[in-house]
Motif scaffolding. Structure first.
Motif, PDB file in Angstrom:
ATOM      1  N   ASP A  51       0.711  -1.323   0.012  1.00 20.69           N
ATOM      2  CA  ASP A  51      -0.038   0.041  -0.246  1.00 20.69           C
ATOM      3  C   ASP A  51       0.845   1.417   0.102  1.00 20.69           C
ATOM      4  O   ASP A  51       0.304   2.388   0.293  1.00 20.69           O
ATOM      5  CB  ASP A  51      -0.999   0.097   1.054  1.00 20.69           C
ATOM      6  CG  ASP A  51      -2.056  -1.127   1.060  1.00 20.69           C
ATOM      7  OD1 ASP A  51      -2.496  -1.346  -0.208  1.00 20.69           O
ATOM      8  OD2 ASP A  51      -2.510  -1.532   1.972  1.00 20.69           O
ATOM      9  N   VAL A  52       2.026   1.144  -0.336  1.00 22.92           N
ATOM     10  CA  VAL A  52       2.839   2.385  -0.207  1.00 22.92           C
ATOM     11  C   VAL A  52       3.593   2.521  -1.639  1.00 22.92           C
ATOM     12  O   VAL A  52       4.214   1.304  -2.054  1.00 22.92           O
ATOM     13  CB  VAL A  52       3.966   2.240   0.777  1.00 22.92           C
ATOM     14  CG1 VAL A  52       4.958   3.463   0.635  1.00 22.92           C
ATOM     15  CG2 VAL A  52       3.415   2.486   2.240  1.00 22.92           C
ATOM     16  N   ALA A  53       3.870   3.536  -2.296  1.00 25.90           N
ATOM     17  CA  ALA A  53       4.510   3.737  -3.545  1.00 25.90           C
ATOM     18  C   ALA A  53       5.948   3.405  -3.407  1.00 25.90           C
ATOM     19  O   ALA A  53       6.603   3.483  -2.566  1.00 25.90           O
ATOM     20  CB  ALA A  53       4.251   5.279  -3.962  1.00 25.90           C
ATOM     21  N   HIS A  54       6.358   2.819  -4.622  1.00 29.41           N
ATOM     22  CA  HIS A  54       7.608   2.400  -4.708  1.00 29.41           C
ATOM     23  C   HIS A  54       8.655   3.626  -4.848  1.00 29.41           C
ATOM     24  O   HIS A  54       8.106   4.651  -5.539  1.00 29.41           O
ATOM     25  CB  HIS A  54       8.065   1.567  -5.868  1.00 29.41           C
ATOM     26  CG  HIS A  54       9.228   1.021  -6.119  1.00 29.41           C
ATOM     27  ND1 HIS A  54      10.331   1.736  -6.323  1.00 29.41           N
ATOM     28  CD2 HIS A  54       9.696  -0.502  -5.701  1.00 29.41           C
ATOM     29  CE1 HIS A  54      11.288   0.820  -6.407  1.00 29.41           C
ATOM     30  NE2 HIS A  54      11.131  -0.591  -5.779  1.00 29.41           N
ATOM     31  N   GLY A  55       9.681   3.828  -4.252  1.00 30.24           N
ATOM     32  CA  GLY A  55      10.449   4.956  -4.102  1.00 30.24           C
ATOM     33  C   GLY A  55      11.036   5.444  -5.556  1.00 30.24           C
ATOM     34  O   GLY A  55      11.271   6.412  -5.797  1.00 30.24           O
ATOM     35  N   LYS A  87      10.246  12.188   1.823  1.00 27.56           N
ATOM     36  CA  LYS A  87       9.935  12.401   3.143  1.00 27.56           C
ATOM     37  C   LYS A  87       8.707  11.828   3.950  1.00 27.56           C
ATOM     38  O   LYS A  87       8.939  11.669   4.997  1.00 27.56           O
ATOM     39  CB  LYS A  87       9.582  14.043   3.289  1.00 27.56           C
ATOM     40  CG  LYS A  87      10.839  14.895   2.749  1.00 27.56           C
ATOM     41  CD  LYS A  87      10.734  16.577   2.592  1.00 27.56           C
ATOM     42  CE  LYS A  87      10.357  17.076   3.997  1.00 27.56           C
ATOM     43  NZ  LYS A  87      11.487  17.306   4.999  1.00 27.56           N
ATOM     44  N   LYS A  88       7.794  11.454   3.142  1.00 28.53           N
ATOM     45  CA  LYS A  88       6.741  10.827   3.698  1.00 28.53           C
ATOM     46  C   LYS A  88       6.285   9.928   2.628  1.00 28.53           C
ATOM     47  O   LYS A  88       6.417  10.001   1.399  1.00 28.53           O
ATOM     48  CB  LYS A  88       5.424  11.656   3.957  1.00 28.53           C
ATOM     49  CG  LYS A  88       5.716  12.861   5.047  1.00 28.53           C
ATOM     50  CD  LYS A  88       4.471  13.860   5.307  1.00 28.53           C
ATOM     51  CE  LYS A  88       4.579  14.772   6.201  1.00 28.53           C
ATOM     52  NZ  LYS A  88       4.321  14.184   7.689  1.00 28.53           N
ATOM     53  N   PRO A  89       5.363   8.529   2.984  1.00 28.24           N
ATOM     54  CA  PRO A  89       5.186   7.746   2.093  1.00 28.24           C
ATOM     55  C   PRO A  89       3.867   8.389   1.221  1.00 28.24           C
ATOM     56  O   PRO A  89       3.061   9.053   1.940  1.00 28.24           O
ATOM     57  CB  PRO A  89       4.817   6.412   3.005  1.00 28.24           C
ATOM     58  CG  PRO A  89       4.372   7.168   4.296  1.00 28.24           C
ATOM     59  CD  PRO A  89       5.231   8.246   4.450  1.00 28.24           C
ATOM     60  N   VAL A  90       3.767   7.699   0.163  1.00 25.51           N
ATOM     61  CA  VAL A  90       2.541   8.084  -0.819  1.00 25.51           C
ATOM     62  C   VAL A  90       1.796   6.731  -0.776  1.00 25.51           C
ATOM     63  O   VAL A  90       2.386   5.732  -1.390  1.00 25.51           O
ATOM     64  CB  VAL A  90       2.981   8.421  -2.188  1.00 25.51           C
ATOM     65  CG1 VAL A  90       1.736   8.632  -2.958  1.00 25.51           C
ATOM     66  CG2 VAL A  90       3.768   9.908  -2.384  1.00 25.51           C
TER      67      VAL A  90
END
Length: 133
Positions: A51-55, A87-90
């Protein structure tokens, strides 16, 4: 590295902005103020952790906005260096605003900055790029 005019050509199959790429982002990038802007929604297909965008996806989006900031000012430029700060997860389903603008130009080098802002107006990621043309 310098960008050859024969090498740098627009493509409707660009992963980030190409309208003909079935797996791409299909960003709609518009000029705004002294730069460019796009709105993007994180899809499940682009996650890294659950549930978090890949960097790398975030880095690609920031890089694209730097390239478009150059393009909108008449420079077809390639990325020579990209420094990204996450800086913060998307999160999956989250919509973000991404902007890009030229900071400085000297000879065949352009310094750009791109930023990603969430709905709470928080800076979630940014990049500085050295673009060559």
């Amino acid at each position: 590295m310098t960008a050859s005019k024969d090498l740098v050509k627009s493509s409707d199959y660009c992963f980030a902005c190409g309208k003909n790429n079935p797996i791409g982002f299909r960003l709609k990038i518009k000029e705004e103020g002294d730069g460019v802007k796009a709105i993007w929604q994180m899809k499940k297909e682009y996650e890294g952790y659950q549930d978090v965008a890949h960097g790398g996806i975030i880095a690609t989006l920031l890089d694209e906005m730097c390239a478009w900031a150059c393009r909108k000012k008449g420079y077809l430029a390639l990325t020579g260096e990209l420094k990204v700060r996450l800086k913060k997860p998307v999160l999956v389903g989250e919509t973000v605003q991404i902007t890009g603008r030229i900071i400085e130009k000297k000879r065949n080098l352009i310094i750009c900055r791109s930023e990603m802002i969430n709905k709470k107006r928080e800076l979630v990621a940014f990049a500085e790029a050295k673009m060559v043309f």
